[in-house]
Design a protein around this motif. Sequence first.
Motif, mmCIF file in Angstrom:
data_model
loop_
_atom_site.group_PDB
_atom_site.id
_atom_site.type_symbol
_atom_site.label_atom_id
_atom_site.label_comp_id
_atom_site.label_asym_id
_atom_site.label_seq_id
_atom_site.Cartn_x
_atom_site.Cartn_y
_atom_site.Cartn_z
ATOM 1 N N ARG A 69 11.373 -10.421 -5.318
ATOM 2 C CA ARG A 69 10.628 -9.507 -6.195
ATOM 3 C C ARG A 69 11.176 -8.093 -6.052
ATOM 4 O O ARG A 69 10.736 -7.314 -5.207
ATOM 5 C CB ARG A 69 9.141 -9.558 -5.854
ATOM 6 C CG ARG A 69 8.580 -10.925 -6.178
ATOM 7 C CD ARG A 69 7.130 -11.058 -5.839
ATOM 8 N NE ARG A 69 6.722 -12.452 -6.035
ATOM 9 C CZ ARG A 69 6.242 -12.929 -7.173
ATOM 10 N NH1 ARG A 69 6.088 -12.149 -8.217
ATOM 11 N NH2 ARG A 69 5.906 -14.191 -7.250
ATOM 12 N N PRO A 70 12.148 -7.773 -6.900
ATOM 13 C CA PRO A 70 12.808 -6.472 -6.786
ATOM 14 C C PRO A 70 11.945 -5.309 -7.266
ATOM 15 O O PRO A 70 12.248 -4.165 -6.965
ATOM 16 C CB PRO A 70 14.053 -6.612 -7.665
ATOM 17 C CG PRO A 70 13.831 -7.810 -8.511
ATOM 18 C CD PRO A 70 12.766 -8.650 -7.898
ATOM 19 N N GLU A 71 10.882 -5.610 -7.989
ATOM 20 C CA GLU A 71 9.997 -4.524 -8.405
ATOM 21 C C GLU A 71 8.605 -4.757 -7.822
ATOM 22 O O GLU A 71 8.031 -5.841 -7.961
ATOM 23 C CB GLU A 71 9.905 -4.464 -9.935
ATOM 24 C CG GLU A 71 9.235 -3.185 -10.384
ATOM 25 C CD GLU A 71 9.162 -3.073 -11.901
ATOM 26 O OE1 GLU A 71 9.954 -2.298 -12.461
ATOM 27 O OE2 GLU A 71 8.323 -3.751 -12.510
ATOM 28 N N LEU A 72 8.084 -3.738 -7.143
ATOM 29 C CA LEU A 72 6.799 -3.888 -6.465
ATOM 30 C C LEU A 72 5.794 -2.861 -6.971
ATOM 31 O O LEU A 72 6.159 -1.740 -7.343
ATOM 32 C CB LEU A 72 6.981 -3.714 -4.950
ATOM 33 C CG LEU A 72 7.850 -4.767 -4.259
ATOM 34 C CD1 LEU A 72 8.141 -4.367 -2.819
ATOM 35 C CD2 LEU A 72 7.175 -6.137 -4.297
ATOM 36 N N LYS A 73 4.522 -3.270 -6.958
ATOM 37 C CA LYS A 73 3.452 -2.343 -7.325
ATOM 38 C C LYS A 73 3.019 -1.566 -6.082
ATOM 39 O O LYS A 73 2.811 -2.157 -5.014
ATOM 40 C CB LYS A 73 2.253 -3.115 -7.876
ATOM 41 C CG LYS A 73 2.521 -3.738 -9.234
ATOM 42 C CD LYS A 73 1.298 -4.469 -9.753
ATOM 43 C CE LYS A 73 1.374 -5.922 -9.367
ATOM 44 N NZ LYS A 73 0.439 -6.827 -9.989
ATOM 45 N N VAL A 74 2.882 -0.269 -6.244
ATOM 46 C CA VAL A 74 2.414 0.568 -5.142
ATOM 47 C C VAL A 74 0.922 0.803 -5.339
ATOM 48 O O VAL A 74 0.494 1.317 -6.371
ATOM 49 C CB VAL A 74 3.172 1.918 -5.134
ATOM 50 C CG1 VAL A 74 2.644 2.820 -4.023
ATOM 51 C CG2 VAL A 74 4.671 1.682 -4.973
ATOM 52 N N LEU A 75 0.127 0.388 -4.351
ATOM 53 C CA LEU A 75 -1.329 0.398 -4.522
ATOM 54 C C LEU A 75 -2.013 1.495 -3.725
ATOM 55 O O LEU A 75 -1.611 1.811 -2.604
ATOM 56 C CB LEU A 75 -1.920 -0.935 -4.057
ATOM 57 C CG LEU A 75 -1.416 -2.227 -4.695
ATOM 58 C CD1 LEU A 75 -2.195 -3.414 -4.129
ATOM 59 C CD2 LEU A 75 -1.553 -2.163 -6.218
ATOM 60 N N PRO A 130 0.829 -1.203 0.000
ATOM 61 C CA PRO A 130 0.000 0.000 0.000
ATOM 62 C C PRO A 130 0.870 1.262 0.000
ATOM 63 O O PRO A 130 1.967 1.260 0.567
ATOM 64 C CB PRO A 130 -0.819 -0.105 1.293
ATOM 65 C CG PRO A 130 -0.243 -1.205 2.084
ATOM 66 C CD PRO A 130 0.700 -1.983 1.248
ATOM 67 N N VAL A 131 0.373 2.324 -0.599
ATOM 68 C CA VAL A 131 1.180 3.528 -0.792
ATOM 69 C C VAL A 131 1.685 4.108 0.535
ATOM 70 O O VAL A 131 2.779 4.665 0.596
ATOM 71 C CB VAL A 131 0.413 4.572 -1.650
ATOM 72 C CG1 VAL A 131 -0.832 5.089 -0.920
ATOM 73 C CG2 VAL A 131 1.318 5.726 -2.039
ATOM 74 N N LEU A 182 -0.529 2.664 -8.505
ATOM 75 C CA LEU A 182 -0.144 4.064 -8.670
ATOM 76 C C LEU A 182 1.200 4.187 -9.376
ATOM 77 O O LEU A 182 1.426 5.113 -10.125
ATOM 78 C CB LEU A 182 -0.069 4.746 -7.302
ATOM 79 C CG LEU A 182 -1.358 4.696 -6.474
ATOM 80 C CD1 LEU A 182 -1.134 5.282 -5.088
ATOM 81 C CD2 LEU A 182 -2.476 5.456 -7.191
ATOM 82 N N GLU A 183 2.091 3.242 -9.087
ATOM 83 C CA GLU A 183 3.403 3.248 -9.735
ATOM 84 C C GLU A 183 4.069 1.903 -9.455
ATOM 85 O O GLU A 183 3.577 1.102 -8.665
ATOM 86 C CB GLU A 183 4.279 4.388 -9.185
ATOM 87 C CG GLU A 183 4.572 4.251 -7.702
ATOM 88 C CD GLU A 183 5.495 5.343 -7.152
ATOM 89 O OE1 GLU A 183 6.593 5.512 -7.709
ATOM 90 O OE2 GLU A 183 5.121 5.993 -6.157
ATOM 91 N N LYS A 184 5.202 1.694 -10.136
ATOM 92 C CA LYS A 184 6.026 0.531 -9.811
ATOM 93 C C LYS A 184 7.325 1.056 -9.229
ATOM 94 O O LYS A 184 7.819 2.097 -9.647
ATOM 95 C CB LYS A 184 6.298 -0.290 -11.070
ATOM 96 C CG LYS A 184 5.045 -1.016 -11.513
ATOM 97 C CD LYS A 184 5.322 -1.996 -12.611
ATOM 98 C CE LYS A 184 4.048 -2.790 -12.913
ATOM 99 N NZ LYS A 184 4.190 -3.556 -14.156
#
Length: 381
Positions: free
Chosen positions: A221-227, A176-177, A235-237
């Motif tokens: 998981r080096p890249e995460l989604k920001v929710l 979460p953001v 919102l972004e990765k």
Amino acid sequence: MRPIRTALIGFSANTATSWGRFAHLPYLLSSAGKEKFVIVAVLNSSIESAKLAIASFGLSPNTRAYGDPEALAADKEVDFVVCATRVDNHYPTVLASVRAGKDVYVEWPLAHNAARANELATLAKEVGGRTIVGFQGWFAPAILKLKEVIMSGRIGKVLSSDVRGSGTLRSRDSLPVGVKYFTDSKIGGNPYTIGFGHMFDYVQFVLGDIQNTQSHLQIQRPELKVLDPKTGDVLEKISSDVPDLIHVTASLAKSSQVIKGATVHIMYTKGPVFKGEPAMSWNITGEKGDLRLVALGGSGIQASAHTDPLTISLHDFETDELHDIEWSWPEGLEIPQISSIIGSVYEAYAAGDATKYPDFAHGAKRHNQLDRMFKEFQSFI
Ligand SMILES: *[C@@H]1O[C@H](CO)[C@@H](O)[C@H](O)[C@H]1NC(C)=O
Ligand SMILES: *[C@@H]1O[C@H](CO)[C@@H](O)[C@H](O)[C@H]1NC(C)=O
């Protein structure tokens, strides 16, 4: 006894960072809390925002509002300072109060890095104020029960233990953001230091400190989604330098309840475990019996995971019987369970026996353990 004159730092009126508000305040404002503590001051980033917090928590209008850590530290009518800001604000907001010799309670992690944590611990020791670090797992009823069973000798001496926990964020590839900063190790608060860190502490609280440690950390998981937590929108990765898989193998220190060379294996995943499996499983093998703790809510037993079923069972080798080990919350709880655990920390401090609660020196020790494993990991990637 006169109530302890207490100042609060980071008791945010906004809900994104609301640990102080939801975990600490209910105890401080309960009848038991008010007997021993009185909130006399609030520090925030400005006097204005401190005044807002005082009003929104319904604190006495006489509560003093501060916007400057030095000014709070100079207030002779404050005995005890409690800090529950985001971790990167711990050191800058409490340093002056530690230096002034006040008693200080800082949430875990103590500081954003091990060097700052050691500095706070050393300073507090020199100046002489009493300190608390927020490893409230020491007061969680289920953890205390596990320790009590081991100390009672019912399973004989501990031969080995296996712990597998997963965090309460429950997501493999997103966050979460509000906790976007969990992806930046320099801020100091993240699944490694907080999620794993609490479990790492209470495992050693129950079994004794580990030594001869080998660790293996990984970022799966080096890249995460920001929710956006409300809409679920991405919102972004963002890329993360924080491990999401942790393995630690070590020996337990020999003690009255642990044989020399007992093996412990601790594993932690940020994401969920295999579907249908309990999110936390902890086996302890003893000479005379096996103990097992299963917590469906995950490793956050020191805090939120208590709302899901948590069972402790014992296999007695001699009778070959399985026993449920009962554990329970204190009777007549008037505040949420997590606040009652936090309340136990306050009560232990108020009772005055400094061996009964974790202090800055203890926090610095855990920081050093975590830091060593993290640096070793970084040197390989
Ligand atoms: C001040 O209050 C804001 C909003 O209530 C909060 O987000 C922040 O953490 C607080 N800062 C400090 C230093 O207490
Ligand atoms: C504990 O033991 C049970 C039964 O053997 C097993 O299913 C579980 O995976 C074990 N947990 C750990 C952490 O090893």
